[in-house]
Scaffold this motif. Structure first.
Motif, PDB file in Angstrom:
ATOM      1  N   GLU A 130       1.692   3.481  -5.701  1.00  0.00           N
ATOM      2  CA  GLU A 130       1.849   4.411  -6.822  1.00  0.00           C
ATOM      3  C   GLU A 130       3.070   4.057  -7.658  1.00  0.00           C
ATOM      4  O   GLU A 130       3.026   4.091  -8.886  1.00  0.00           O
ATOM      5  N   ARG A 131       4.162   3.717  -6.996  1.00  0.00           N
ATOM      6  CA  ARG A 131       5.377   3.332  -7.718  1.00  0.00           C
ATOM      7  C   ARG A 131       5.146   2.074  -8.552  1.00  0.00           C
ATOM      8  O   ARG A 131       5.587   1.991  -9.698  1.00  0.00           O
ATOM      9  N   TYR A 132       4.444   1.088  -7.993  1.00  0.00           N
ATOM     10  CA  TYR A 132       4.153  -0.144  -8.725  1.00  0.00           C
ATOM     11  C   TYR A 132       3.292   0.155  -9.950  1.00  0.00           C
ATOM     12  O   TYR A 132       3.492  -0.418 -11.021  1.00  0.00           O
ATOM     13  N   LYS A 133       2.335   1.051  -9.791  1.00  0.00           N
ATOM     14  CA  LYS A 133       1.458   1.418 -10.906  1.00  0.00           C
ATOM     15  C   LYS A 133       2.275   2.061 -12.027  1.00  0.00           C
ATOM     16  O   LYS A 133       2.099   1.731 -13.205  1.00  0.00           O
ATOM     17  N   LEU A 134       3.174   2.975 -11.678  1.00  0.00           N
ATOM     18  CA  LEU A 134       4.015   3.635 -12.680  1.00  0.00           C
ATOM     19  C   LEU A 134       4.914   2.627 -13.390  1.00  0.00           C
ATOM     20  O   LEU A 134       5.131   2.723 -14.604  1.00  0.00           O
ATOM     21  N   ARG A 162       0.824  -1.210   0.000  1.00  0.00           N
ATOM     22  CA  ARG A 162       0.000   0.000   0.000  1.00  0.00           C
ATOM     23  C   ARG A 162       0.862   1.266   0.000  1.00  0.00           C
ATOM     24  O   ARG A 162       0.529   2.255  -0.646  1.00  0.00           O
ATOM     25  N   ALA A 163       1.971   1.225   0.716  1.00  0.00           N
ATOM     26  CA  ALA A 163       2.855   2.391   0.777  1.00  0.00           C
ATOM     27  C   ALA A 163       3.516   2.659  -0.571  1.00  0.00           C
ATOM     28  O   ALA A 163       3.818   3.810  -0.894  1.00  0.00           O
ATOM     29  N   ASN A 164       3.752   1.605  -1.354  1.00  0.00           N
ATOM     30  CA  ASN A 164       4.446   1.743  -2.636  1.00  0.00           C
ATOM     31  C   ASN A 164       3.530   1.549  -3.839  1.00  0.00           C
ATOM     32  O   ASN A 164       4.019   1.389  -4.961  1.00  0.00           O
TER      33      ASN A 164
END
Length: 69
Positions: free
Chosen positions: A49-53, A45-47
């Protein structure tokens, strides 16, 4: 008290939840599956956005490779 226990049993560890535990494997970091999954999910959950990018970037690279053929 914990330092004395670690002298007696050097493999004792403290989980993020605060429990003392003896790991079943030398690379075990959490006291149970529940704690492991709680940590994994919080990390995801913390990361998120990075995974999505990263997913978008990989999709774009695949699309470029398809067009290059």
């Amino acid at each position: 008290a914990v330092a004395r226990l670690k002298d007696i049993c050097p493999s004792l560890r403290i989980c993020d939840c605060g429990k003392l535990f003896v790991p079943q494997r030398k690379d075990q970091e959490r006291c149970s599956k529940t704690c492991r999954e709680r940590f994994r999910q919080a990390n995801w959950r913390a990361n998120q956005e990075r995974y999505k990018l990263n997913r978008i970037r990989k999709e774009n690279e695949r699309e470029k490779q398809r067009k290059a053929r």
